[in-house]
Design an enzyme around this catalytic site. Sequence first.
Site, mmCIF file in Angstrom:
data_model
loop_
_atom_site.group_PDB
_atom_site.id
_atom_site.type_symbol
_atom_site.label_atom_id
_atom_site.label_comp_id
_atom_site.label_asym_id
_atom_site.label_seq_id
_atom_site.Cartn_x
_atom_site.Cartn_y
_atom_site.Cartn_z
ATOM 1 N N ASP A 1 0.802 -1.227 0.000
ATOM 2 C CA ASP A 1 0.000 0.000 0.000
ATOM 3 C C ASP A 1 0.834 1.276 0.000
ATOM 4 O OD1 ASP A 1 -2.467 -1.163 -0.163
ATOM 5 O OD2 ASP A 1 -2.783 -1.229 1.996
ATOM 6 N N GLU A 2 2.122 1.171 -0.226
ATOM 7 C CA GLU A 2 2.988 2.347 -0.166
ATOM 8 C C GLU A 2 3.515 2.766 -1.531
ATOM 9 O OE1 GLU A 2 3.206 4.038 2.639
ATOM 10 O OE2 GLU A 2 1.932 2.509 3.536
#
Length: 96
Positions: free
Chosen positions: A40-41
């Site tokens: 998710d980064e």
Amino acid sequence: ASTAKSMYQPGGARLGLLVTFRSTLLPSTDRGHYVTSDLDEGPIIEQDVVRVDHSRDPDDLVTIGRDVEAQVLARAVGWHCESRVLVNGSCTVVFR
């Protein structure tokens, strides 16, 4: 045969060719982004916010959330497929 190209960030960290989205309730946003080893980064391609208030019931919130998720993901994937996204480190530039 796939014609997809691998993308690399400075320092050699490889970006996945997978575009995903992260959906959250207030106060955050729904966003479509590239996948990295931190999932998710990855660099954000598109994001959106829908404002809601206390008058919305849970079913409304689910419907609103699904709608914005679909819109964000469709725009992010579309722009990627059209080669309109330039990855610059942990940031992106989307050409309109």
